[in-house]
Write a protein that holds these residues in place. Sequence first.
Motif, short mmCIF file in Angstrom:
data_model
loop_
_atom_site.label_atom_id
_atom_site.label_comp_id
_atom_site.label_asym_id
_atom_site.label_seq_id
_atom_site.Cartn_x
_atom_site.Cartn_y
_atom_site.Cartn_z
N ALA A 29 37.28 52.40 31.56
CA ALA A 29 37.13 51.25 32.47
C ALA A 29 36.31 51.64 33.70
O ALA A 29 35.49 50.86 34.19
CB ALA A 29 38.50 50.73 32.89
N GLU A 261 43.72 52.59 37.67
CA GLU A 261 43.94 51.16 37.41
C GLU A 261 44.07 50.39 38.72
O GLU A 261 43.49 49.30 38.88
CB GLU A 261 45.19 50.98 36.56
CG GLU A 261 45.04 51.45 35.12
CD GLU A 261 46.37 51.64 34.42
OE1 GLU A 261 46.34 52.00 33.22
OE2 GLU A 261 47.44 51.42 35.04
N ALA A 265 41.46 47.62 40.21
CA ALA A 265 41.94 46.27 40.53
C ALA A 265 41.55 45.90 41.96
O ALA A 265 41.15 44.75 42.22
CB ALA A 265 43.46 46.21 40.37
N GLY A 268 38.25 44.54 42.10
CA GLY A 268 38.08 43.29 41.38
C GLY A 268 37.63 43.47 39.95
O GLY A 268 37.13 42.53 39.33
N VAL A 269 37.83 44.68 39.39
CA VAL A 269 37.42 44.95 38.02
C VAL A 269 38.52 44.53 37.07
O VAL A 269 39.67 44.94 37.20
CB VAL A 269 37.12 46.46 37.83
CG1 VAL A 269 36.79 46.75 36.38
CG2 VAL A 269 35.98 46.89 38.75
N ARG A 270 38.16 43.67 36.13
CA ARG A 270 39.13 43.26 35.11
C ARG A 270 39.25 44.35 34.07
O ARG A 270 38.28 44.94 33.62
CB ARG A 270 38.66 41.97 34.44
CG ARG A 270 38.60 40.78 35.40
CD ARG A 270 38.23 39.52 34.67
NE ARG A 270 39.23 39.15 33.67
CZ ARG A 270 39.12 38.08 32.86
NH1 ARG A 270 38.05 37.32 32.92
NH2 ARG A 270 40.07 37.82 31.99
N GLN A 271 40.48 44.62 33.67
CA GLN A 271 40.76 45.69 32.72
C GLN A 271 41.52 45.15 31.52
O GLN A 271 42.23 44.15 31.62
CB GLN A 271 41.61 46.78 33.42
CG GLN A 271 40.93 47.38 34.64
CD GLN A 271 41.91 48.18 35.48
OE1 GLN A 271 42.41 49.18 35.03
NE2 GLN A 271 42.15 47.72 36.71
N PRO A 272 41.34 45.82 30.37
CA PRO A 272 42.05 45.38 29.15
C PRO A 272 43.55 45.54 29.28
O PRO A 272 44.02 46.36 30.03
CB PRO A 272 41.47 46.29 28.07
CG PRO A 272 40.90 47.45 28.77
CD PRO A 272 40.48 46.98 30.13
#
Length: 272
Positions: A29, A261, A265, A268-272
């Motif tokens: 990520a 993680e 966040a 603003g990074v979207r993670q699986p």
Amino acid sequence: MRLVASDIDGTILGHDGRISERTVRAFHACRDAGVELVFVTGRPPRWLHPLRDQLGHTGTVICSNGAVVWDLESDRVISSRALALESVFEARRIIQGIRPDALFAAETLDGFHLEPHFLGGNSAGLLDEVTPAPLHETLRPGDSVVKLMAIIREGTADEFLADVSPAVAHLAAATHSAPNMALLELSLPGVNKAVTLAEYARALGLGAEDVVAFGDMPNDIEMLRWAGHGYAMASGHPDAIRAAAHTAPHFDDDGVAQILEARLADLGVRQP
């Protein structure tokens, strides 16, 4: 967070030789978000396969406690800083004068040299490739010794380091990273993970404030202090924890992944 610099053993890699799936996802990520990744380890280049096999990392690795910068994709050395052989033999003489029971080994850019009985019962297949012999018999002019190692069977690594470090400081910088043995690692004075990481970051146009670093042992202390965001593992050595501005959760709780993680966040990074 523009550069993540992580130690390997005890930080992301367990005694079983595995990196957890959660940690792998967190590093992927970061990479997908454009965050640079560099691994900073005491390991020699020949032991970097978990990064390629489990993380798919083919970039730069800072090895041998900062003495070697390695390109994992092409399997070649980018730069190195080696001890003079005279310093190796003199440091060995001084250490053996302090601890006559000490045994020695040396990492070079070309391989591994070890004295008889250095490995004890932990040969792990190495004796299939290396014939033990005194260092003065196997090291030759031109050999680039990037790490001298000394081990004792009685006492702790902290005690051994306290006895030896002041006596050899003019010849080599001493540290340790093995949690369950009194094994010292000696490099060229002034060389450590922080020095080489700072140079690597500077080449990317980055400063300490851009770096998130993770580590768990005394050989990580300088790096954890230098990084703008240094995290010692809660499961790490007390000296590393004291040196770092922050503490990551325990290794068994995927501490590195938890911090990455959370930082992703915040970006603003979207993670699986």
